[in-house]
Motif scaffolding. Structure first.
Motif, PDB file in Angstrom:
ATOM      1  N   GLU A   3       0.816  -1.204   0.000  1.00 16.49           N
ATOM      2  CA  GLU A   3       0.000   0.000   0.000  1.00 16.49           C
ATOM      3  C   GLU A   3       0.856   1.263   0.000  1.00 16.49           C
ATOM      4  O   GLU A   3       0.347   2.350  -0.205  1.00 16.49           O
ATOM      5  N   TYR A   6       3.484   2.919  -5.463  1.00 16.51           N
ATOM      6  CA  TYR A   6       2.680   3.297  -6.621  1.00 16.51           C
ATOM      7  C   TYR A   6       3.349   2.704  -7.849  1.00 16.51           C
ATOM      8  O   TYR A   6       4.542   2.880  -8.057  1.00 16.51           O
ATOM      9  N   GLN A   7       2.589   1.950  -8.649  1.00 15.46           N
ATOM     10  CA  GLN A   7       3.135   1.314  -9.831  1.00 15.46           C
ATOM     11  C   GLN A   7       2.569   1.958 -11.086  1.00 15.46           C
ATOM     12  O   GLN A   7       1.374   2.178 -11.192  1.00 15.46           O
ATOM     13  N   GLN A   8       3.456   2.238 -12.026  1.00 11.36           N
ATOM     14  CA  GLN A   8       3.056   2.810 -13.301  1.00 11.36           C
ATOM     15  C   GLN A   8       3.517   1.831 -14.376  1.00 11.36           C
ATOM     16  O   GLN A   8       4.704   1.567 -14.517  1.00 11.36           O
ATOM     17  N   TYR A  17       7.173   3.400  -7.465  1.00 10.87           N
ATOM     18  CA  TYR A  17       7.596   4.516  -6.631  1.00 10.87           C
ATOM     19  C   TYR A  17       7.184   4.240  -5.190  1.00 10.87           C
ATOM     20  O   TYR A  17       6.035   3.913  -4.931  1.00 10.87           O
ATOM     21  N   SER A  19       6.193   5.584  -1.452  1.00  6.73           N
ATOM     22  CA  SER A  19       5.507   6.789  -0.992  1.00  6.73           C
ATOM     23  C   SER A  19       6.485   7.815  -0.422  1.00  6.73           C
ATOM     24  O   SER A  19       6.268   9.017  -0.548  1.00  6.73           O
ATOM     25  N   ILE A  60      -1.689   6.280  -1.012  1.00  7.00           N
ATOM     26  CA  ILE A  60      -1.774   5.607  -2.309  1.00  7.00           C
ATOM     27  C   ILE A  60      -2.908   4.604  -2.257  1.00  7.00           C
ATOM     28  O   ILE A  60      -2.966   3.766  -1.369  1.00  7.00           O
ATOM     29  N   SER A  61      -3.817   4.717  -3.223  1.00  5.69           N
ATOM     30  CA  SER A  61      -4.947   3.802  -3.307  1.00  5.69           C
ATOM     31  C   SER A  61      -5.141   3.433  -4.770  1.00  5.69           C
ATOM     32  O   SER A  61      -5.638   4.237  -5.561  1.00  5.69           O
ATOM     33  N   ASP A  63      -4.554   3.307  -8.405  1.00  5.26           N
ATOM     34  CA  ASP A  63      -3.780   4.159  -9.309  1.00  5.26           C
ATOM     35  C   ASP A  63      -3.898   5.637  -8.938  1.00  5.26           C
ATOM     36  O   ASP A  63      -3.577   6.510  -9.722  1.00  5.26           O
ATOM     37  N   GLU A  64      -4.344   5.918  -7.727  1.00  4.74           N
ATOM     38  CA  GLU A  64      -4.511   7.290  -7.257  1.00  4.74           C
ATOM     39  C   GLU A  64      -3.506   7.598  -6.157  1.00  4.74           C
ATOM     40  O   GLU A  64      -3.336   6.823  -5.217  1.00  4.74           O
ATOM     41  N   VAL A  65      -2.838   8.725  -6.304  1.00  2.00           N
ATOM     42  CA  VAL A  65      -1.883   9.194  -5.298  1.00  2.00           C
ATOM     43  C   VAL A  65      -2.395  10.516  -4.752  1.00  2.00           C
ATOM     44  O   VAL A  65      -2.665  11.449  -5.504  1.00  2.00           O
TER      45      VAL A  65
END
Length: 92
Positions: A3, A6-8, A17, A19, A60-61, A63-65
């Motif tokens: 959690e 963040y994955q792109q 990335y 947090s 981070i939730s 695909d939302e930061v």
């Protein structure tokens, strides 16, 4: 731990990335805006223990930061204008 990441997904792989990295980049961006003096720090109590807040929090939730910045601004600035500039710089 997942959690806090963040994955792109890109064409040739993915970028992950933490947090803490996002928070550091957001803090650097915010500090460059004219009118921002410092990050506000506060002491919060959680489960009976005092915790010092650093002035930047990232949630981070999926695909939302979401970046929360707690700022101190120079006396006399227009808060809405400085806040807008901070938002725009952090988005970049």
């Amino acid at each position: 731990m997942a959690e806090n990441l963040y994955q792109q997904v890109l064409e040739h792989g993915k970028v992950v990335y933490a947090s803490e990295v996002i928070a550091a980049i957001a803090a650097l961006s915010a500090q460059e805006v004219d009118g921002v003096v410092a990050f506000s720090t506060s002491t919060k109590t959680r489960w009976g223990r005092k915790i010092n807040a650093k002035g930047v929090r990232v949630t981070i939730s999926g695909d939302e930061v979401i970046v929360y910045l707690y700022l101190s601004m120079r006396y006399g600035v227009k808060i809405t204008e400085v806040a807008w500039s901070v938002q725009e710089d952090v988005k970049k």
